[in-house]
Design a protein around this motif. Structure first.
Motif, PDB file in Angstrom:
ATOM      1  N   ARG A  26     -29.485  12.423  55.949  1.00 44.18           N
ATOM      2  CA  ARG A  26     -30.189  11.351  56.947  1.00 44.18           C
ATOM      3  C   ARG A  26     -30.330  10.165  56.112  1.00 44.18           C
ATOM      4  O   ARG A  26     -30.822  10.171  55.042  1.00 44.18           O
ATOM      5  N   GLY A  27     -29.888   8.945  56.663  1.00 44.93           N
ATOM      6  CA  GLY A  27     -30.081   7.906  56.287  1.00 44.93           C
ATOM      7  C   GLY A  27     -28.940   7.258  55.329  1.00 44.93           C
ATOM      8  O   GLY A  27     -29.134   6.215  54.827  1.00 44.93           O
ATOM      9  N   GLY A  71     -33.547   9.186  53.420  1.00 52.39           N
ATOM     10  CA  GLY A  71     -34.063   9.313  54.807  1.00 52.39           C
ATOM     11  C   GLY A  71     -35.469   9.813  55.023  1.00 52.39           C
ATOM     12  O   GLY A  71     -36.120  10.321  56.235  1.00 52.39           O
TER      13      GLY A  71
END
Length: 533
Positions: A26-27, A71
């Motif tokens: 994520r991110g 993230g």
């Protein structure tokens, strides 16, 4: 340039709608996916240390550059990548992750905050695509218009060159005509000059005869005036009564001095008086004409007519004798402040002038006038030809200036030459005359102010013709001369759309023109690498 950027954005947006998301932490943006291989140790992107992969996004900051927490909000200097599928991807500071505020349009930044975020990326992408599509269409249409302008400029340039060549030929012919007419004029002016000189000499001779006759009459009058005893002679004693004839004007007028004026004799008759008259006539003052009276408030008529008991019984102006007119004119010269004096009617003044002088020069005889008319006709023809030659020279200079002017790589800006465009605001009327100057005038009356005269193209090296610079305008009060920068942007219309003054006496304007529109090009296959999913 503008159209390419628009097409790039459209491609990115359209790819975002249909592509499949690539799995990664994520991110993490797609461009850095290779640094985050699950199952392999993770090395901080700054190379400062290596950590087990399970410590990536564990909500604890291990790397100084924050790259192990893309993230989470654990690292203060970290950044989170919003995928924003269907719209444009982007980055936000990691501190905004799970802060309850929806920053990413796909709501991926609020995965654990409980915020009720909606995925608005597709709707935003659709609206942006519509706007970009419209701009792309305008840019495309503007470029098509630009092609027309280029063709028109080419035709115009060829026409100007052909006209220049024709005018050059005409100029050569005119130069020959001017020189020929100059010769004709000079040839006609020579006999005119000689005839005028003959006429003037004849008039001067005639005036001399008239003056001589008048002088003889005056001499006879003075002889009679000096001959007090009327014996037909003017003697030393009679001459002594005129002290103004004293040559030294210092001592008294002596017998010896008077006798010297008479040629060394005691008396002269009227025949011998001629030689005396030639000596004394410049100094002699007639007893019949008294000296001008001293300035007084009494009107001149009262002085002339002291015996009259009634001031109103003066001569009417039209009945005043000539000698009294002489007195009045002398009074005017001596006493210019005598407001009560009224000049004789203009007709009498002219008549008197004709009497006193030798009259006006007579009209030219028929032969002389014919020569004058012929010379004037030659002068008129020469002047007309010379004026035509000057006009041709001006045309050539203007054409050469326009032909050599920098109107862009393909002369696409040539259509702006000699045109002006206005923009009216709440206070002023701004007027842009490309390649000439920029002005500002109050909307409700007032003088025009020069905001700068044409200077040069001033855009960046890769887009030089996107900016116009106008310098040396009217000086500001205790400040620099005004100047204006014109930012030229692509559009299908030609219009001045905005103006501002970001710095004192420095103006910035936006000007739309199809001449600056660039050709739309196909997008390179590598553009898909810029789509972050």
């Amino acid at each position: 340039m503008v159209s390419c950027q628009i097409l790039l954005l459209l491609l990115l947006l359209s790819v975002g709608v249909s592509a499949v998301e690539v799995q990664r932490p994520r991110g993490v943006p797609l461009s850095k996916r290779q640094f985050y291989e699950e199952g392999n140790p993770f090395t901080c992107l700054d190379g400062s240390r290596t950590i087990p992969f399970d410590r990536v996004n564990d909500d604890y900051c291990d790397c100084q550059d924050g790259s192990d927490e893309p993230g989470t909000s654990a690292c203060p200097n970290g950044s989170f990548h919003c995928t924003n599928a269907g719209f444009r991807s982007g980055f936000i500071p990691s501190s905004r992750i799970n802060d309850g505020i929806c920053d990413c349009c796909d709501a991926t930044d609020e995965y654990n905050s409980g915020a009720a975020c909606q995925n608005t990326c597709r709707d935003m992408g659709r609206k942006e695509r519509e706007g970009m599509q419209k701009m792309a269409e305008i840019a495309k249409e503007g470029f098509m218009l630009k092609q027309q302008l280029i063709q028109e400029s080419k035709r115009g340039l060829e026409e100007k060159k052909a006209k220049h060549a024709d005018i050059e030929v005409n100029k050569n012919d005119l130069e020959k005509t001017v020189e020929a007419l100059r010769t004709v004029k000079e040839t006609a002016e020579q006999p005119e000059k000689e005839a005028k000189e003959r006429h003037l000499k004849a008039w001067e001779d005639q005036k001399a005869v008239i003056q001589m006759a008048k002088d003889k009459v005056k001499m006879a009058e003075v002889f009679v005036e000096l001959d007090d005893d009327a014996d037909g002679f003017v003697s030393v004693a009679e001459l002594l009564s005129h002290s103004e004839l004293d040559s030294d004007s210092e001592d008294s007028f002596t017998d010896a001095e008077a006798q010297g004026l008479l040629g060394g004799v005691d008396q002269v008759d009227s025949a011998a008086f001629e030689s005396v008259w030639n000596v004394i006539k410049e100094k002699y003052k007639s007893e019949a004409i008294p000296d001008p009276p001293a300035p007084v408030e009494t009107p001149p008529e009262e002085v002339r007519e002291p015996e009259s008991d009634n001031d109103s019984e003066l001569y009417p102006e039209e009945d005043i004798p000539d000698e009294e007119e002489d007195d009045e004119e002398e009074d005017e010269e001596v006493d210019s402040d005598d407001r009560d004096f009224k000049s004789p009617p203009p007709t009498q003044t002219q008549e008197k002038k004709d009497d006193d002088d030798e009259g006006t020069m007579p009209s030219y005889d028929e032969e002389t006038q014919s020569l004058i008319d012929a010379a004037q006709k030659a002068r008129d023809a020469f002047d007309e030809a010379e004026k035509a030659l000057q006009e041709v020279d001006d045309q050539i200079k203007n054409l050469e200036k326009e032909i050599s002017f920098d109107f862009g790589p393909t002369a696409e800006f040539a259509y702006l030459y000699s045109q002006c465009y206005e923009l009216t605001t709440s206070e002023y009327i701004y007027r842009l005359c490309p390649f000439n100057r920029v002005t500002q005038k109050p909307k409700f009356g007032g003088s025009e102010t020069n905001l700068g005269s044409w200077g040069q193209w001033a855009g960046p090296e890769d887009n030089l013709y996107s900016v116009m610079k106008y310098d040396h305008g009217t000086g500001c009060w205790q400040g620099p001369n005004r100047s204006t920068t014109i930012k030229v942007t692509c559009g299908k219309d030609t219009v001045l759309v905005s103006t501002s003054e970001p710095s004192r006496c420095e103006y910035l304007m936006e000007f739309i023109s199809p001449a600056v529109c660039q050709e739309p090009s196909s997008l390179d296959s590598e553009l898909h690498d810029h789509t972050e999913l």
